[in-house]
Design a protein around this motif. Structure first.
Motif, PDB file in Angstrom:
ATOM      1  N   GLU A 116     121.590  49.506  46.300  1.00  0.00           N
ATOM      2  CA  GLU A 116     120.711  48.301  45.585  1.00  0.00           C
ATOM      3  C   GLU A 116     119.726  47.817  46.376  1.00  0.00           C
ATOM      4  O   GLU A 116     118.628  47.454  45.741  1.00  0.00           O
ATOM      5  N   PHE A 117     119.838  47.719  47.891  1.00  0.00           N
ATOM      6  CA  PHE A 117     119.070  47.072  48.747  1.00  0.00           C
ATOM      7  C   PHE A 117     117.633  47.942  48.770  1.00  0.00           C
ATOM      8  O   PHE A 117     116.481  47.176  48.381  1.00  0.00           O
ATOM      9  N   LEU A 118     117.748  49.253  48.733  1.00  0.00           N
ATOM     10  CA  LEU A 118     116.618  49.973  48.677  1.00  0.00           C
ATOM     11  C   LEU A 118     115.748  49.919  47.466  1.00  0.00           C
ATOM     12  O   LEU A 118     114.481  50.300  47.315  1.00  0.00           O
ATOM     13  N   GLY A 119     116.557  49.978  46.073  1.00  0.00           N
ATOM     14  CA  GLY A 119     116.143  49.696  44.984  1.00  0.00           C
ATOM     15  C   GLY A 119     115.149  48.341  44.826  1.00  0.00           C
ATOM     16  O   GLY A 119     114.470  48.334  43.928  1.00  0.00           O
ATOM     17  N   ILE A 120     115.391  47.601  45.714  1.00  0.00           N
ATOM     18  CA  ILE A 120     114.560  46.161  45.606  1.00  0.00           C
ATOM     19  C   ILE A 120     113.492  46.294  46.770  1.00  0.00           C
ATOM     20  O   ILE A 120     112.248  46.163  46.363  1.00  0.00           O
ATOM     21  N   VAL A 121     113.952  46.767  47.998  1.00  0.00           N
ATOM     22  CA  VAL A 121     112.925  46.739  48.904  1.00  0.00           C
ATOM     23  C   VAL A 121     111.722  47.871  48.797  1.00  0.00           C
ATOM     24  O   VAL A 121     110.328  47.361  48.854  1.00  0.00           O
ATOM     25  N   ARG A 122     111.923  48.923  48.420  1.00  0.00           N
ATOM     26  CA  ARG A 122     110.864  50.071  48.100  1.00  0.00           C
ATOM     27  C   ARG A 122     109.683  49.534  46.907  1.00  0.00           C
ATOM     28  O   ARG A 122     108.634  49.535  47.404  1.00  0.00           O
ATOM     29  N   PRO A 123     110.304  48.778  45.856  1.00  0.00           N
ATOM     30  CA  PRO A 123     109.288  48.484  44.792  1.00  0.00           C
ATOM     31  C   PRO A 123     108.586  47.155  45.399  1.00  0.00           C
ATOM     32  O   PRO A 123     107.203  47.173  45.147  1.00  0.00           O
ATOM     33  N   LEU A 124     109.410  46.426  46.100  1.00  0.00           N
ATOM     34  CA  LEU A 124     108.482  45.341  46.826  1.00  0.00           C
ATOM     35  C   LEU A 124     107.436  45.742  48.036  1.00  0.00           C
ATOM     36  O   LEU A 124     106.244  45.173  47.801  1.00  0.00           O
ATOM     37  N   LEU A 125     107.522  46.643  48.571  1.00  0.00           N
ATOM     38  CA  LEU A 125     106.650  47.285  49.465  1.00  0.00           C
ATOM     39  C   LEU A 125     105.550  47.787  48.951  1.00  0.00           C
ATOM     40  O   LEU A 125     104.368  48.012  49.419  1.00  0.00           O
ATOM     41  N   ARG A 126     105.821  48.264  47.568  1.00  0.00           N
ATOM     42  CA  ARG A 126     104.564  48.835  46.683  1.00  0.00           C
ATOM     43  C   ARG A 126     103.832  47.830  45.944  1.00  0.00           C
ATOM     44  O   ARG A 126     102.853  48.337  45.200  1.00  0.00           O
ATOM     45  N   GLY A 127     104.233  46.624  46.017  1.00  0.00           N
ATOM     46  CA  GLY A 127     103.605  45.679  45.453  1.00  0.00           C
ATOM     47  C   GLY A 127     104.024  45.049  44.003  1.00  0.00           C
ATOM     48  O   GLY A 127     103.409  44.110  43.422  1.00  0.00           O
ATOM     49  N   ALA A 128     105.303  45.476  43.830  1.00  0.00           N
ATOM     50  CA  ALA A 128     105.854  45.195  42.616  1.00  0.00           C
ATOM     51  C   ALA A 128     106.615  43.984  42.486  1.00  0.00           C
ATOM     52  O   ALA A 128     106.872  43.334  43.564  1.00  0.00           O
TER      53      ALA A 128
END
Length: 382
Positions: free
Chosen positions: A141-153
């Protein structure tokens, strides 16, 4: 192949230093005082020698990885920092913000080593009371949030463990940091396949590593692989094995018994596999050609070392590379001196074979041309 070194933020020594997975820090010998100046020496040496990055550990037994590496960006120019951190101990949006800031202000020198956490007793020190399977679910869940955030989502998410609403970053890095992830349990594989750029394994014999890589490839065929090992490399095999014997002589039976008792309580499947290699005994520590399990008698986590002449160690690295390992995260005691033994002995041999080149290009070839163990100095421009 890319090579990374290790920053011993739990202390360094001419002997094996314990720590990790419940082992006491300094259990096997005196600790070299830890200062930012000393870590800077290691980081600058690794950068000069041709290491791409440096792993910094996480846990109750060492200094904080984020703060330490942020300080070290000021005394290095190219070296990347593989920052180990544990999902769930900080909010995902804050973690993404920290990673973004680090990546932008360091000029793209952050790599992220996601550590789910294999010891419930240690996790509880940080206020985390989930069991192991739940921790893996939370990591996903954590990475499912962090990775899109780092791509600007902009992310709105509600899961069993984490929840965010309209989360976003004011500024995102030009290139998101790569995600490194390790885990030998069944729950680890799907998380790695969905979220990791590099899957990490500890230094098991090649046949066991091949099985693990085959497992991950069934989940993600294009995964990149890395391995975590110690190294003891010298001009001759005799000198290398003499150093391994010296390290072992300085380990007491009491230390081995204490550490092994603690490690046998570990919930980590990877740790269990490390223990199975030596069984807590000084006998039979050579578990594969040039692969020595003596470190794991008093150190949790990565417990094997490649031991031998520079040529022999290069042979073993080439063997792992043939399996699909592209990144090698290495360490040795003491970390400053051992970085030079490897960087001036093994790296030139790998370069001669066409298996490695200095990340600084031709500018770095002089530092990688030390003619140890009969390795010829490459001709200029070769």
């Amino acid at each position: 192949m890319d090579f990374h070194w290790f920053l011993p933020t739990n202390g360094d020594s001419r002997d094996i230093v314990g720590g990790g997975h419940g082992t006491p820090v300094g259990s096997a010998g005196g600790v070299r005082p830890l200062t930012i100046g000393y870590l800077g020496q290691i980081a600058r040496g690794a950068e000069q020698l041709g290491f791409v990055g440096a792993l910094t550990p996480t846990g109750a037994w060492c200094e904080d990885a984020w703060l330490t590496t942020a300080m070290l960006t000021e005394v290095t120019e190219r070296l990347k920092f593989l920052v180990a951190f544990r999902p769930g101990l900080i909010a995902p949006t804050l973690a993404a913000q920290m990673a973004s800031t680090f990546q932008r202000l360091s000029g793209g020198r952050l790599l992220l080593n996601v550590v789910t956490g294999g010891e419930s007793s240690e996790q509880r020190q940080f206020g985390d009371f989930l069991d192991k399977d739940a921790r893996y679910a939370r990591t996903a869940e954590f990475l499912g949030i962090v990775r899109p955030l780092l791509r600007g989502a902009t992310v709105t998410y509600q899961g069993a463990h984490l929840r965010v609403e309209n989360a976003h970053l004011a500024r995102v890095p030009r290139t998101p940091p790569a995600i490194y992830f390790g885990g030998s349990s069944k729950a680890a594989g799907p998380v790695a396949a969905e979220h990791a750029d590099v899957y990490l394994t500890w230094g098991e014999p090649p046949a066991q590593v091949a099985e693990k890589l085959a497992w991950i490839r069934t989940l993600k065929p294009d995964m990149r692989f890395g391995i975590r090992l110690h190294v003891i490399t010298r001009d001759t095999a005799e000198a290398a094995w003499a150093e391994a014997a010296r390290l072992l002589r300085n380990v007491s039976e009491r230390d081995i018994a204490t550490v092994q008792a603690g490690l046998r309580r570990s919930e980590s499947e990877g740790q269990r596999r490390m223990l199975d290699l030596h069984g807590g005994s000084r006998d039979g520590l050579v578990v594969s050609p040039n692969l020595w399990a003596g470190i794991g008698l008093v150190r949790g986590g990565a417990g094997t070392a490649l031991v031998g002449s520079h040529t022999e160690v290069a042979d073993r690295i080439a063997e792992y590379a043939a399996l699909g390992i592209e990144e090698f995260i290495l360490s040795g005691y003491p970390h400053l001196e051992e970085a030079y033994w490897f960087g001036e002995g093994v790296l030139p041999e790998l370069r001669r074979r066409g298996l490695w080149r200095h990340p600084a290009g031709e500018e770095g070839t002089a530092a990688a041309a030390i003619p140890f163990a009969g390795v010829p100095v490459p001709a200029a421009g070769s």
